[in-house]
Motif scaffolding. Structure first.
Motif, short mmCIF file in Angstrom:
data_model
loop_
_atom_site.label_atom_id
_atom_site.label_comp_id
_atom_site.label_asym_id
_atom_site.label_seq_id
_atom_site.Cartn_x
_atom_site.Cartn_y
_atom_site.Cartn_z
N ILE A 11 0.88 -1.16 0.00
CA ILE A 11 0.00 0.00 0.00
C ILE A 11 0.92 1.21 0.00
CG2 ILE A 11 -1.70 1.35 1.28
CD1 ILE A 11 -2.73 -1.22 2.50
N ASP A 12 0.84 2.01 -1.03
CA ASP A 12 1.61 3.25 -1.07
C ASP A 12 0.79 4.35 -0.40
OD1 ASP A 12 3.68 1.99 -2.31
OD2 ASP A 12 3.26 2.76 -4.31
N TYR A 13 1.23 4.76 0.77
CA TYR A 13 0.54 5.79 1.55
C TYR A 13 1.28 7.10 1.33
CZ TYR A 13 -1.47 8.18 5.65
OH TYR A 13 -2.11 9.06 6.48
N VAL A 14 0.68 7.96 0.50
CA VAL A 14 1.31 9.22 0.11
C VAL A 14 0.72 10.34 0.94
CG1 VAL A 14 1.83 10.76 -1.82
CG2 VAL A 14 1.54 8.30 -2.24
N ILE A 15 1.59 11.07 1.64
CA ILE A 15 1.11 12.17 2.49
C ILE A 15 1.85 13.46 2.18
CG2 ILE A 15 0.30 10.71 4.38
CD1 ILE A 15 2.92 11.15 5.83
N ASP A 16 1.10 14.55 2.20
CA ASP A 16 1.67 15.89 2.01
C ASP A 16 1.71 16.61 3.34
OD1 ASP A 16 1.80 15.32 -0.63
OD2 ASP A 16 0.43 16.88 -1.32
N VAL A 17 2.86 17.15 3.67
CA VAL A 17 3.05 17.97 4.88
C VAL A 17 3.70 19.27 4.44
CG1 VAL A 17 4.17 18.15 7.12
CG2 VAL A 17 3.30 15.93 6.34
N LYS A 94 5.76 13.81 1.29
CA LYS A 94 6.07 14.91 0.38
C LYS A 94 6.02 16.22 1.17
CE LYS A 94 4.19 12.57 -3.70
NZ LYS A 94 5.37 12.59 -4.57
N SER A 95 7.16 16.91 1.21
CA SER A 95 7.25 18.22 1.83
C SER A 95 8.23 19.03 0.98
CB SER A 95 7.70 18.10 3.28
OG SER A 95 7.57 19.35 3.96
N LYS A 96 9.12 19.79 1.59
CA LYS A 96 10.15 20.47 0.79
C LYS A 96 11.03 19.45 0.09
CE LYS A 96 10.54 24.87 3.26
NZ LYS A 96 11.46 25.77 4.01
N GLU A 97 11.27 18.33 0.78
CA GLU A 97 11.97 17.20 0.20
C GLU A 97 11.04 15.99 0.24
OE1 GLU A 97 16.63 18.01 1.30
OE2 GLU A 97 15.39 16.96 2.77
N GLU A 98 11.30 15.02 -0.62
CA GLU A 98 10.49 13.81 -0.65
C GLU A 98 11.21 12.70 0.08
OE1 GLU A 98 8.78 10.86 -4.07
OE2 GLU A 98 8.37 12.99 -4.33
N THR A 99 10.55 12.08 1.05
CA THR A 99 11.14 11.01 1.86
C THR A 99 10.29 9.76 1.73
OG1 THR A 99 11.97 12.64 3.46
CG2 THR A 99 11.86 10.34 4.19
N GLU A 100 10.94 8.61 1.59
CA GLU A 100 10.23 7.35 1.49
C GLU A 100 10.64 6.42 2.62
OE1 GLU A 100 10.24 5.43 -2.28
OE2 GLU A 100 10.05 7.29 -3.43
#
Length: 303
Positions: A11-17, A94-100
Motif C-alpha cells: 500500500i503506497d501511503y502518500v502524504i503531504d506535509v 512529500k514536503s520540501k523534500e520527498e522522503t520514502e
C-alpha cells in the motif's frame, strides 16, 4: 495476455506535509492510498490504456485485502497467492523534500512459490510476462532467472525490470525487454556515465549478453531503445514533474501495450515514452487521455 508478477506488493501511503519538522507533530494536508508495487503499477497503467492484464503476486493480511479490493474497483484482473503475514505499507512523505519509508513485507515459503510456478507454467508464446521490482530476502536472488527458464521453452516474451546481479542473471535467458536507467547502468558496470554515447555503449553490452531489446530511461532527457533495428532516441515532452513514482513502470506498460497491438519496437518506444512522462506529470498513474496529449510532442531519432 499480459501477466505481471509483483513479489512484494505494497500500500503506497502518500502524504503531504507543508513544513515537515523532525521530532515534532506534523499535520497532513493531503493523503492518498494506492495499491503499489512495480508489477501492479504496470497492470494498473495497462488497464488505463484499455489493455487487459492479470496481476500475479503474493499478498497477506488486511493490507493484502486492500490491494485486491483496490485493484478490483479499477477493473484490474488479479490472481494473487495468499501468504502469512501482512502486505507491507510504504510511506511517501512529500514536503520540501520527498522522503520514502518502505516496509519489508511478508516471507514467501516454498509452497507459495510453487503455486506461482504452476500459474506461470500455463503461459504460451502469445503471452507477455513482466517481472518487476526487487526480490525479498526469503527468495533466491536469481528467482527471475528461475522463472525465465520455466518460460524459455514456451517462447513467452519476458520483460525484466530489476537491478544489479538479479538483472544480470536474467540475460542468459534472453529477456524480450529490460529497462535499466542511467544510475542502474552505473551500478551494474561500476562506472560513472557522463554521456549518451556511454549509455549506448553499456546498453549494447547488456544486449550482447543476451537481452533482445534494451530501453534506457533518462528522465527529462527521454529514453533510448537499443534493438536489432539500431539505436533510437525518444525525446521527452515538456511538463511539470508531480510524481516520480511509477514513471518507469508506466514506460514499460506503454511499450508493451503498443507492441502487443502493432508489433513495432519504434512505435512502442514512442508510446512508452509518452506514457512514462504522462505519469510523471500526474499525481497518480496516467490515463489514456494524458498519453494522447503528449504523443505529438515526442520525436523519435535514429542514432
Amino acid at each position: 495476455m499480459i501477466y505481471t508478477v509483483t513479489f512484494n506488493p505494497s500500500i503506497d501511503y502518500v502524504i503531504d506535509v507543508e513544513e515537515f519538522e523532525k521530532g515534532k507533530v506534523n499535520r497532513v494536508t493531503k493523503e492518498y492510498k494506492y495499491a503499489g508495487g512495480k508489477g501492479i503499477n504496470v497492470s494498473r497503467v495497462l488497464k488505463n490504456l484499455d489493455i487487459q492484464s492479470r496481476a500475479f503476486g503474493f499478498i497477506g493480511g488486511f493490507t493484502g485485502r486492500f490491494i485486491v479490493d483496490s485493484l478490483k474497483s479499477q477493473g484490474v484482473e488479479t490472481d494473487f497467492i495468499e501468504v502469512s503475514g501482512d502486505t507491507r505499507i510504504n510511506v511517501k512523505l512529500k514536503s520540501k523534500e520527498e522522503t520514502e519509508i518502505n516496509g519489508a513485507g511478508p516471507e514467501i515459503d516454498e509452497e507459495a512459490l510453487n503455486r506461482l510456478f504452476k500459474k506461470i507454467d500455463k503461459l504460451s508464446s502469445k503471452d507477455f510476462l513482466v517481472l518487476a521490482g526487487n526480490v525479498q530476502k526469503s527468495l533466491p536472488m536469481d528467482i527471475y532467472s528461475i522463472i525465465q527458464q520455466k518460460c524459455s521453452h514456451k517462447a513467452v516474451k519476458v520483460v525484466v525490470d530489476t537491478t544489479g546481479e538479479a538483472l544480470i542473471a536474467t540475460l542468459k535467458f534472453n529477456p524480450f525487454l529490460i529497462k535499466p536507467n542511467n544510475h542502474e547502468l552505473e551500478e551494474i558496470f561500476n562506472v560513472k556515465i557522463n554521456s549518451k554515447e556511454e549509455l549506448i555503449h553499456y546498453g549494447n553490452e547488456l544486449k550482447e549478453k543476451g537481452a533482445e531489446n534494451v530501453v534506457i530511461s533518462m528522465a527529462s532527457e527521454g529514453a533510448l531503445l537499443i534493438c536489432n533495428e539500431g539505436v533510437f532516441h525518444a525525446s521527452a515532452p515538456k511538463g511539470i514533474v508531480k510524481n516520480s513514482v511509477g514513471a518507469g513502470d508506466s514506460l514499460i506498460a506503454g511499450f508493451i501495450a503498443s507492441y502487443s497491438e502493432k508489433s513495432s519496437l519504434v512505435e512502442a518506444l514512442k508510446f512508452g515514452a509518452a506514457t512514462g512522462s504522462a505519469t510523471a506529470f500526474s499525481m497518480d498513474l496516467c490515463k489514456m487521455e494524458d498519453v494522447k496529449k503528449l504523443l505529438t510532442e515526442i520525436t523519435i531519432t535514429k542514432l
